[in-house]
Scaffold this active site. Structure first.
Site, PDB file in Angstrom:
ATOM      1  N   LYS A   1      -2.192  -1.492  -3.840  1.00 29.22           N
ATOM      2  CA  LYS A   1      -3.076  -0.329  -3.758  1.00 29.22           C
ATOM      3  C   LYS A   1      -2.275   0.953  -3.853  1.00 29.22           C
ATOM      4  O   LYS A   1      -1.267   1.050  -3.162  1.00 29.22           O
ATOM      5  CB  LYS A   1      -3.808  -0.393  -2.413  1.00 29.22           C
ATOM      6  CG  LYS A   1      -4.733   0.739  -2.136  1.00 29.22           C
ATOM      7  CD  LYS A   1      -5.311   0.561  -0.776  1.00 29.22           C
ATOM      8  CE  LYS A   1      -6.152   1.775  -0.468  1.00 29.22           C
ATOM      9  NZ  LYS A   1      -6.620   1.783   0.890  1.00 29.22           N
TER      10      LYS A   1
ATOM     11  N   LYS B   1       0.855  -1.191   0.000  1.00 32.71           N
ATOM     12  CA  LYS B   1       0.000   0.000   0.000  1.00 32.71           C
ATOM     13  C   LYS B   1       0.888   1.237   0.000  1.00 32.71           C
ATOM     14  O   LYS B   1       1.694   1.435   0.903  1.00 32.71           O
ATOM     15  CB  LYS B   1      -0.896  -0.023   1.237  1.00 32.71           C
ATOM     16  CG  LYS B   1      -1.814   1.177   1.334  1.00 32.71           C
ATOM     17  CD  LYS B   1      -2.796   1.026   2.473  1.00 32.71           C
ATOM     18  CE  LYS B   1      -3.645   2.266   2.618  1.00 32.71           C
ATOM     19  NZ  LYS B   1      -4.572   2.149   3.743  1.00 32.71           N
TER      20      LYS B   1
HETATM   21  C1  PBG Z   1      -7.340   3.260   5.740  1.00 32.91           C
HETATM   22  C2  PBG Z   1      -7.699   3.052   4.310  1.00 32.91           C
HETATM   23  C3  PBG Z   1      -7.560   4.022   3.311  1.00 32.91           C
HETATM   24  C4  PBG Z   1      -8.133   3.483   2.165  1.00 32.91           C
HETATM   25  C5  PBG Z   1      -8.589   2.203   2.479  1.00 32.91           C
HETATM   26  N1  PBG Z   1      -8.295   1.953   3.813  1.00 32.91           N
HETATM   27  C6  PBG Z   1      -7.032   5.397   3.361  1.00 32.91           C
HETATM   28  C7  PBG Z   1      -5.693   5.673   3.874  1.00 32.91           C
HETATM   29  O1  PBG Z   1      -4.839   4.802   4.008  1.00 32.91           O
HETATM   30  O2  PBG Z   1      -5.476   6.835   4.195  1.00 32.91           O
HETATM   31  C8  PBG Z   1      -8.240   4.215   0.861  1.00 32.91           C
HETATM   32  C9  PBG Z   1      -9.256   3.728  -0.105  1.00 32.91           C
HETATM   33  C10 PBG Z   1      -9.588   4.662  -1.192  1.00 32.91           C
HETATM   34  O3  PBG Z   1      -8.976   5.742  -1.388  1.00 32.91           O
HETATM   35  O4  PBG Z   1     -10.517   4.328  -1.936  1.00 32.91           O
HETATM   36  N2  PBG Z   1      -6.518   2.403   6.360  1.00 32.91           N
END
Ligand code: PBG
Length: 342
Positions: free
Chosen positions: A255, A202
């Site tokens: 992601k 991520k």
């Molecule tokens: C939080 C999380 C996030 C997303 C999914 N889980 C945001 C972040 O890490 O700040 C983002 C998903 C999206 O932008 O569609 N742990």
């Protein structure tokens, strides 16, 4: 080129694109409704729905409306939903205590969906940010995000979600060692059958903006760069997925999706468990915004984007386009049926 040279042209790729049937026959990558996971935002209350301005077409819903939505999704052929709770500020604290409440919002949503529609795969997000007064995915002390102190909090959160009946917990926090820790706590409590879909790769991405608007979950201070990955790195992605596989992940995720197709491809090559990709909120918002201006066609661009993520190697795709894509597929198959009857 002389006439004779043209006659010599024995390789003509265009021959394989001659007509629609031939093109369909030779299609290498097929996007299907079975590949799609619909993320859903849940809020407190009854008969409540709130539009998200930066995500046109997406609404946060109270549990009753959410259940109806999930039934519609299932009728359209969607097999999985990923749930994200929008927690009121007054319930947030430094330790994300509300996340382990058996009657907390997310747990209520999981129970309600599973009661109505046990066949729907329910995936729950494991990270502190929606519950944290600091807006971080981990426990913050003196401005630092502490890794090992966060792990028990995440494991208790995952356990509460497992008790509520989810099929997969999805740690999206990027703390080191959390897959192993969560697996152990789930097993110790008899939840061997609850899987772990780990957000293994991520990135610290600006594409999460609309999601953080939707949940009011942006960090109060600092950014997420000490735990989410540097967008410049791909070899590090291999390290992350290999660790998560060893720690017991059942599915690994990359992601965001579109800006990281090379990463999806590489991850697909190095692991032998399923690979998920998250087509995130910013990827949704940019197509919708351009479409509102009449600059892009939402349906064809989103289909092309999802296809590219599948082609890169994703076995499943989390996408806010899941519902409209499923509607499109249903419509298309009806048209094919009609043609056959004519
Ligand atoms: C939080 C999380 C996030 C997303 C999914 N889980 C945001 C972040 O890490 O700040 C983002 C998903 C999206 O932008 O569609 N742990």
């Amino acid at each position: 080129m002389s006439d004779k040279d043209i006659w010599m042209l024995n390789q003509r790729p265009r021959r394989n694109r001659k007509n629609e049937s031939l093109r369909l026959l030779l299609t290498e990558t097929q996007l299907s409704v079975n590949d799609l996971v619909m993320p859903l935002f849940v809020i407190e209350g009854k008969k409540q729905s709130i539009k998200i301005p930066s995500m046109p077409g997406i609404e946060k819903m109270s549990v009753d409306l959410l259940c109806r939505e999930v039934e519609d999704l299932f009728d359209l052929g969607i097999k999985a939903v990923a749930l994200f709770p929008s927690i009121s500020e007054h319930l947030k604290d430094k330790k994300a205590t509300e996340s382990k409440n058996p009657n907390g919002l997310l747990q209520k949503a999981v129970k309600a969906i599973k009661q109505k529609l046990p066949e729907m795969v329910v995936i729950t997000d494991v990270a502190m940010d929606p519950y944290s007064s600091d807006g971080h995915d981990g426990f913050v002390k003196n401005g630092k995000i502490l890794n090992d102190e966060t792990l028990p909090i995440l494991a208790e959160m995952a356990l509460a979600q497992a008790k509520a009946g989810c099929d997969l917990v999805a740690p999206s926090d990027m703390m080191d060692g959390r897959v192993k820790y969560i697996r152990k706590v789930l097993d110790q409590n008899g939840f061997q059958d609850v899987g772990i879909l780990s957000y293994a790769v991520k990135y610290a991405s600006a594409f999460y903006g609309p999601f953080r608007d939707a949940l009011g979950s942006a960090p109060k201070q600092g950014d997420k760069k000490t735990y989410q990955m540097n967008p410049a790195n791909i070899r590090e992605a291999v390290r992350e997925v290999e660790l998560d596989v060893k720690e017991g992940a059942d599915i690994v995720m990359v992601k965001p999706g579109l800006p990281y197709l090379d990463v999806i491809r590489l991850v697909k090559e190095v692991v032998n468990i399923p690979v998920a990709a998250y087509n995130v909120s910013g990827e949704y918002a940019m197509i919708k915004a351009a479409a509102q201006k009449g600059w892009l066609d939402s349906q064809s661009t989103s289909l092309e984007m999802l296809l590219s993520i599948k082609r890169a190697g994703a076995d499943i795709i989390f996408t806010y386009f899941a519902k409209e894509t499923a509607e499109h597929f249903k419509h298309k198959s009806r048209e094919v049926q009609k043609k056959k009857l004519l």
